[in-house]
Design an enzyme around this catalytic site. Structure first.
Site, PDB file in Angstrom:
ATOM      1  N   HIS A 201       0.969  -1.446   0.124  1.00 15.35           N
ATOM      2  CA  HIS A 201       0.002  -0.174  -0.123  1.00 15.35           C
ATOM      3  C   HIS A 201       0.948   1.303  -0.122  1.00 15.35           C
ATOM      4  O   HIS A 201       0.393   2.323  -0.384  1.00 15.35           O
ATOM      5  CB  HIS A 201      -0.928   0.058   1.308  1.00 15.35           C
ATOM      6  CG  HIS A 201      -1.853  -0.728   1.347  1.00 15.35           C
ATOM      7  ND1 HIS A 201      -1.804  -2.347   1.613  1.00 15.35           N
ATOM      8  CD2 HIS A 201      -3.293  -1.012   0.854  1.00 15.35           C
ATOM      9  CE1 HIS A 201      -2.743  -2.903   1.595  1.00 15.35           C
ATOM     10  NE2 HIS A 201      -3.737  -2.095   1.084  1.00 15.35           N
ATOM     11  N   ASP A 271      -4.604  -6.939  -7.170  1.00 14.93           N
ATOM     12  CA  ASP A 271      -4.916  -6.139  -6.055  1.00 14.93           C
ATOM     13  C   ASP A 271      -5.137  -4.617  -6.467  1.00 14.93           C
ATOM     14  O   ASP A 271      -5.042  -4.301  -7.676  1.00 14.93           O
ATOM     15  CB  ASP A 271      -3.600  -6.189  -5.327  1.00 14.93           C
ATOM     16  CG  ASP A 271      -4.006  -6.099  -3.580  1.00 14.93           C
ATOM     17  OD1 ASP A 271      -5.115  -5.524  -3.134  1.00 14.93           O
ATOM     18  OD2 ASP A 271      -3.025  -6.162  -2.975  1.00 14.93           O
TER      19      ASP A 271
END
Length: 354
Positions: A201, A271
């Site tokens: 992230h 993702d």
């Protein structure tokens, strides 16, 4: 959708996007995109990450979520995938605070390591999802607990454990429980995020010196047992697998390793493409092109790290231009379109009662 969908409609099926709102109105961009068959899948979140000062993102109560999913499906001319990250434990969008049941983390279930217990706890999740109209759970996590300082897998108790066979057994029960209630699942994160020392992230994570082939075992076991509906890629970089690109954007990983070597023929989704491991190193157009070349079928734009009400339209436009210019073939789009339609058809099959 017609029996002879247009190229733009096929491209729309390749988009899994997030949106703001606990209810949908005619004025909302997501409503228009759904009605025009420009988006084939959506993802729900409870928290607003791009602007924490805002109220709840999509989730307030069971009744509200049920009404929301009904509204979403009613606006879509083709069956819509409505996805959520409901792993259990900390990664849990349907929280008790909103009126939903308590859940166990993968780590807690792995410590118990009783397949019947894993099935029972996963069935509670699946039953909850079915009751509110969510038809795809972006779980189970099949990453190994392979690094004690892994902040995003170990740190959030998302792995069933360090033993690949035990992870496989628990993951299989998790999937079986969901299938009893007609809920699709997604094994993640291929080819393994458990040995990472960082969080994708936040930026690029290199697992070259830590990753082992044993991290592939749970994916192989799920496929051997015919319990693999879809696979989500990891944004990790592994020079042994691809010296140039992270797994999500790597043809060697997605097409070479996952499809040709392991034999997975189903839907591969990314993702979140807004995570900094991708977004900080690649422009949007470049990332989408590389993802198509790698073999991705479904592009996830959670739209919750950086909100853009028109993200679906933008990504669809990029894909359309890549095809129009000849950079990506129509046949490549057709491959993904047919895989996604097969997944949706499978989700609609009758499910035997428990």
């Amino acid at each position: 959708m017609s029996s002879n969908p247009t190229l733009r409609e096929k491209i729309g099926q390749m988009l899994l996007v997030g949106f703001r709102g606990c209810e949908i109105t005619e004025a909302d961009p997501i409503a228009r995109e759904l009605e025009a068959a420009r988006v084939g899948a959506v993802i729900l979140f409870d928290q607003e990450m791009a602007d924490p000062s805002r109220p709840s993102r999509n989730i307030q109560s069971p009744e509200q979520v049920r009404a929301l999913t009904h509204s979403l499906q009613s606006r879509s001319p083709t069956p819509l995938l409505i996805a959520i990250d409901q792993e259990g434990g900390r990664v849990n969008r349907l929280k008790p605070a909103y009126g939903f049941p308590e859940t166990f983390s993968h780590e807690e279930l792995g410590a118990i390591n009783e397949p019947d217990r894993t099935f029972a706890e996963a069935e509670k999740i699946a039953r909850t999802l079915a009751s509110v109209g969510i038809n795809m759970n972006l779980a189970p996590v099949v990453d190994l607990d392979a690094a004690p300082d892994n902040p995003i897998i170990k740190g959030k108790k998302r792995s069933f454990g360090p033993d690949a066979e035990a992870v496989s057994r628990n993951a299989m029960e998790f999937v079986r429980a969901h299938r009893h209630h007609g809920i699709l699942t997604c094994a993640k994160h291929f080819p393994g995020h458990g040995s990472a020392r960082g969080d994708t992230h936040l930026g690029l994570v290199d697992v070259t010196g830590h990753w082992t082939e044993n991290e592939l075992t749970p994916f192989r076991r799920l496929l051997e047992a015919n319990l693999c509906d879809a696979v989500m890629t990891a944004h990790v970089f592994n020079a042994h697998l691809d010296p140039n690109r992270p797994a999500t954007l790597s043809a060697g990983v997605v097409t070479g390793l996952l499809r040709r070597q392991i034999g997975f023929a189903g839907v591969v989704l990314s993702d979140d493409m807004e995570m900094k491991a991708i977004a900080s190193h690649y422009g949007l157009e470049q990332a989408v092109q590389y993802g198509l070349e790698a073999g991705l079928d479904l592009f996830c734009f959670g739209n919750n790290m950086n909100f853009d009400a028109h993200i679906g339209e933008k990504v669809a436009g990029i894909i359309y231009r890549l095809v129009d210019s000849g950079t990506i073939s129509v046949a490549r789009i057709d491959e993904s379109f047919h895989r996604i339609q097969q997944l949706k058809d499978y989700q609609r099959l009758p499910v035997s009662p428990t």
